[in-house]
Write an enzyme that holds these catalytic residues in place. Structure first.
Site, PDB file in Angstrom:
ATOM      1  N   LEU A  17       0.816  -1.213   0.000  1.00 35.99           N
ATOM      2  CA  LEU A  17       0.000   0.000   0.000  1.00 35.99           C
ATOM      3  C   LEU A  17       0.850   1.264   0.000  1.00 35.99           C
ATOM      4  CD1 LEU A  17      -2.692   1.420   0.041  1.00 35.99           C
ATOM      5  CD2 LEU A  17      -2.817   1.049   2.519  1.00 35.99           C
ATOM      6  N   SER A  45       0.188  -5.770   2.927  1.00 27.86           N
ATOM      7  CA  SER A  45      -1.017  -4.952   2.739  1.00 27.86           C
ATOM      8  C   SER A  45      -2.150  -5.788   2.169  1.00 27.86           C
ATOM      9  CB  SER A  45      -0.728  -3.776   1.800  1.00 27.86           C
ATOM     10  OG  SER A  45       0.288  -2.946   2.307  1.00 27.86           O
ATOM     11  N   GLU A 115     -11.481  -1.964  17.546  1.00 27.57           N
ATOM     12  CA  GLU A 115     -10.445  -2.950  17.834  1.00 27.57           C
ATOM     13  C   GLU A 115      -9.742  -2.601  19.133  1.00 27.57           C
ATOM     14  OE1 GLU A 115      -9.405  -4.431  13.300  1.00 27.57           O
ATOM     15  OE2 GLU A 115      -8.007  -3.068  14.283  1.00 27.57           O
ATOM     16  N   HIS A 230       0.988 -10.755  16.786  1.00 24.73           N
ATOM     17  CA  HIS A 230      -0.479 -10.721  16.767  1.00 24.73           C
ATOM     18  C   HIS A 230      -0.986 -11.808  17.697  1.00 24.73           C
ATOM     19  CE1 HIS A 230      -4.626 -10.591  15.503  1.00 24.73           C
ATOM     20  NE2 HIS A 230      -4.356  -9.511  14.787  1.00 24.73           N
ATOM     21  N   ARG A 276      -2.399  -5.117  22.098  1.00 24.89           N
ATOM     22  CA  ARG A 276      -1.980  -6.416  21.593  1.00 24.89           C
ATOM     23  C   ARG A 276      -0.860  -7.069  22.407  1.00 24.89           C
ATOM     24  NH1 ARG A 276      -2.129  -5.673  14.990  1.00 24.89           N
ATOM     25  NH2 ARG A 276      -4.391  -5.713  14.810  1.00 24.89           N
ATOM     26  N   HIS A 337       4.046 -10.410  13.751  1.00 21.11           N
ATOM     27  CA  HIS A 337       3.078  -9.681  12.931  1.00 21.11           C
ATOM     28  C   HIS A 337       3.590  -8.349  12.409  1.00 21.11           C
ATOM     29  CE1 HIS A 337      -0.849  -8.666  11.402  1.00 21.11           C
ATOM     30  NE2 HIS A 337      -0.988  -7.644  12.209  1.00 21.11           N
ATOM     31  N   GLU A 361       5.962   0.115   6.912  1.00 19.16           N
ATOM     32  CA  GLU A 361       6.467  -0.685   8.035  1.00 19.16           C
ATOM     33  C   GLU A 361       7.979  -0.641   8.169  1.00 19.16           C
ATOM     34  OE1 GLU A 361       5.829  -5.140   9.994  1.00 19.16           O
ATOM     35  OE2 GLU A 361       4.896  -4.649   8.074  1.00 19.16           O
ATOM     36  N   ARG A 372       2.296  -1.114  18.363  1.00 25.63           N
ATOM     37  CA  ARG A 372       1.383  -0.492  17.391  1.00 25.63           C
ATOM     38  C   ARG A 372      -0.067  -0.631  17.832  1.00 25.63           C
ATOM     39  NH1 ARG A 372      -1.473  -2.396  12.469  1.00 25.63           N
ATOM     40  NH2 ARG A 372      -0.960  -4.497  13.151  1.00 25.63           N
ATOM     41  N   SER A 377      -1.551   1.007  10.803  1.00 27.72           N
ATOM     42  CA  SER A 377      -0.463   0.754   9.859  1.00 27.72           C
ATOM     43  C   SER A 377      -0.846   1.071   8.416  1.00 27.72           C
ATOM     44  CB  SER A 377       0.018  -0.693   9.978  1.00 27.72           C
ATOM     45  OG  SER A 377      -1.073  -1.586   9.908  1.00 27.72           O
TER      46      SER A 377
END
Length: 523
Positions: A17, A45, A115, A230, A276, A337, A361, A372, A377
């Site tokens: 991306l 992405s 989230e 993750h 996370r 992750h 990233e 993060r 991201s």
């Protein structure tokens, strides 16, 4: 043999991306090369499920989004850069909407989900395949651009730098032939480091090359010890690692142990929606207590229609593995992750080397700090990509990024004699050792051994693998930190110091200082 020499205005290394955004945001008078290690679809992405964080709810504010990001970042976020990136979220989403990305709507407005770590619903998404929908839409636009040449199956070998200015790069094509590319601007958008570990949600191209090659070219790198695992990757025997989006927990998913007990209340009052790093460590702790069996993410209390509407890709993938997530809990375990650190940049992507940008990233803007915040991201990729394009068009004066931290230079010429080390290097063994000694929980003894082994391989192998160098830089950063913070948890130093300091490694051109004495690494 005739040399393959190519000339462009802009060379973009990486077609996720971030790279796509730059290529599509530059005017068509610019001659652009867009490099991909494999094809355009092999990028992180494309695999992103959850969405893109943006303040679109009238009850929400950018200040609250910034504050949530700072909390997740555990004191290491760069406030000014964070504010700049998050303030441009709405404009980035509007750009995607105008580009035709098929986002999920509720009535007449973009549907917003929530989230972990977010105080509001602010995640814009396209069902549970946001990254795929975004990249496919932008690739369709890219196909219409006659000024962009896609160099697929090309790998970056080294950056051309003279007098602190980048003027191109050496590449290798699919036949391993050298390609010399000369460009006025080079943009690193090479992604993360997940393939340095055994289990990762990243594609096979995420080997951390950009960090290593930028450092060798003269760029500082920062905060490399902060690797986000993750919390929930699919943990079915015989099944490939597959991301189970955090959005499932955002919509009511409950984490249970093998006895069916909900365990997050014992770890954090935010339960399944804690940041996370907290959720990942809680899951790792439970897995250790139950003889390495995965934990269970339970969605069975939700309506099947709701699950299939909001998470069609995840539902279908699990069904193909023989698991109906509307009837059965999902076995999950943490997987490498996201790299929170990287090449030191400002919010626009400027590095220490003039005309060399780093975005997405591979960059360390300070947005992510020590951990993060979910769905920041993809946003960072777009905001930085659009800003880089604007800076190139405007020919802005180069701004070297600032870092208020002590520079540490590793010594890769000495190996401790106290360890029994292996001579033969291979990627699988590297991944095993990184997972064992540099995973969710670490300690000095394990990292000291790992650092010695990586050093030994670096000196013994004729071919200098960028991923091996990146691993050394990551472990070196971790050995400097005498605390636990964010995603970096050291059993020997479980406390968090009052003052948060970045880990910055000086470029190799600077004077080296001795590597740390392993016996002095105590808290």
């Amino acid at each position: 043999m005739k040399q393959n020499i190519q000339h462009y205005d802009v060379l973009i290394v990486g077609a996720g991306l971030a790279g796509l955004t730059v290529a599509l945001s530059l005017p068509e008078q610019f001659k652009i090369a867009l490099l991909a290690k494999q094809d355009l679809n092999t990028c992180s992405s494309n695999m992103a499920q959850g969405g893109i964080a943006a303040v679109l709810d009238p009850q929400d504010t950018v200040a609250e989004h910034v504050q949530d990001t700072l909390v997740a970042g555990a004191g290491l976020c760069h406030v000014e850069n964070t504010t700049h990136i998050l303030s441009n979220a709405a404009a980035a989403i509007d750009w995607l909407c105008q580009s035709g990305v098929p986002f999920t709507y509720h009535e007449q407005s973009l549907h917003l989900t929530r989230e972990g770590g977010h105080g509001h619903r602010r995640i814009v998404h396209a069902a549970d395949h946001t990254g795929w929908s975004v990249t496919q839409t932008l690739q369709q636009q890219l196909a219409t651009k006659s000024n962009v040449t896609c160099l697929t199956e090309h790998r970056l070998q080294q950056l051309y730098v003279e007098d602190q200015r980048c003027y191109g790069a050496e590449l290798k094509d699919a036949t391993q032939q050298s390609v010399q590319v000369f460009a006025k601007y080079v943009i690193l958008a090479t992604g993360g480091t997940g393939q340095l570990f055994e289990l990762t949600t990243n594609p096979e191209t995420s080997t951390g090359d950009g960090v290593a090659l930028a450092w060798q070219a003269g760029c500082r790198v920062a905060n490399l010890e902060f690797i986000q695992f993750h919390p929930t990757a699919l943990a079915l025997k015989g099944s490939k690692t597959f991301l189970i989006s955090e959005a499932l927990r955002g919509e009511g998913g409950i984490l249970r142990n093998q006895q069916g007990e909900r365990f997050m209340p014992a770890y954090d009052e935010r339960l399944e929606l804690a940041p996370r790093d907290i959720v990942a460590r809680a899951i790792a702790d439970q897995i250790q207590k139950q003889q390495q069996q995965p934990v269970l993410l339970d969605m069975t209390h939700l309506e099947k229609a709701f699950i299939t509407e909001h998470f069609p890709s995840i539902y279908q993938h699990c069904l193909e593995q023989g698991l109906d997530i509307s009837q059965q809990p999902i076995p999950v375990a943490p997987a490498a992750h996201y790299a929170c650190g990287g090449v030191l940049t400002d919010a626009i992507g400027h590095t220490d080397i003039e005309n060399l940008f780093a975005i997405g990233e591979v960059a360390c803007t300070g947005l992510h700090g020590a951990n993060r915040l979910a769905s920041n991201s993809l946003l960072e990729c777009m905001v930085m990509g659009r800003d880089v394009a604007h800076a190139i068009v405007q020919q802005d004066e180069w701004q070297v990024p600032k870092a208020e931290a002590e520079l540490v230079q590793p010594d890769f010429t000495a190996v401790s004699a106290q360890f029994e080390l292996e001579d033969d290097f291979d990627v699988v063994t590297l991944q095993q050792k990184m997972t064992q000694y540099f995973g969710i929980q670490r300690d000095f003894a394990g990292m000291q051994y790992l650092y010695a082994q990586l050093n030994h391989w670096w000196l013994m192998t004729e071919q200098q693998y960028p991923m091996l160098l990146t691993a050394m830089l990551m472990v070196h950063s971790a050995l400097q930190r005498q605390e636990s913070r964010g995603t970096h948890f050291n059993r020997d130093c479980p406390q968090t110091l009052a003052e948060a300091k970045m880990s910055v490694i000086a470029a190799p051109a600077q004077q080296a200082v001795p590597q740390p004495e392993v016996t002095s690494l105590v808290c």
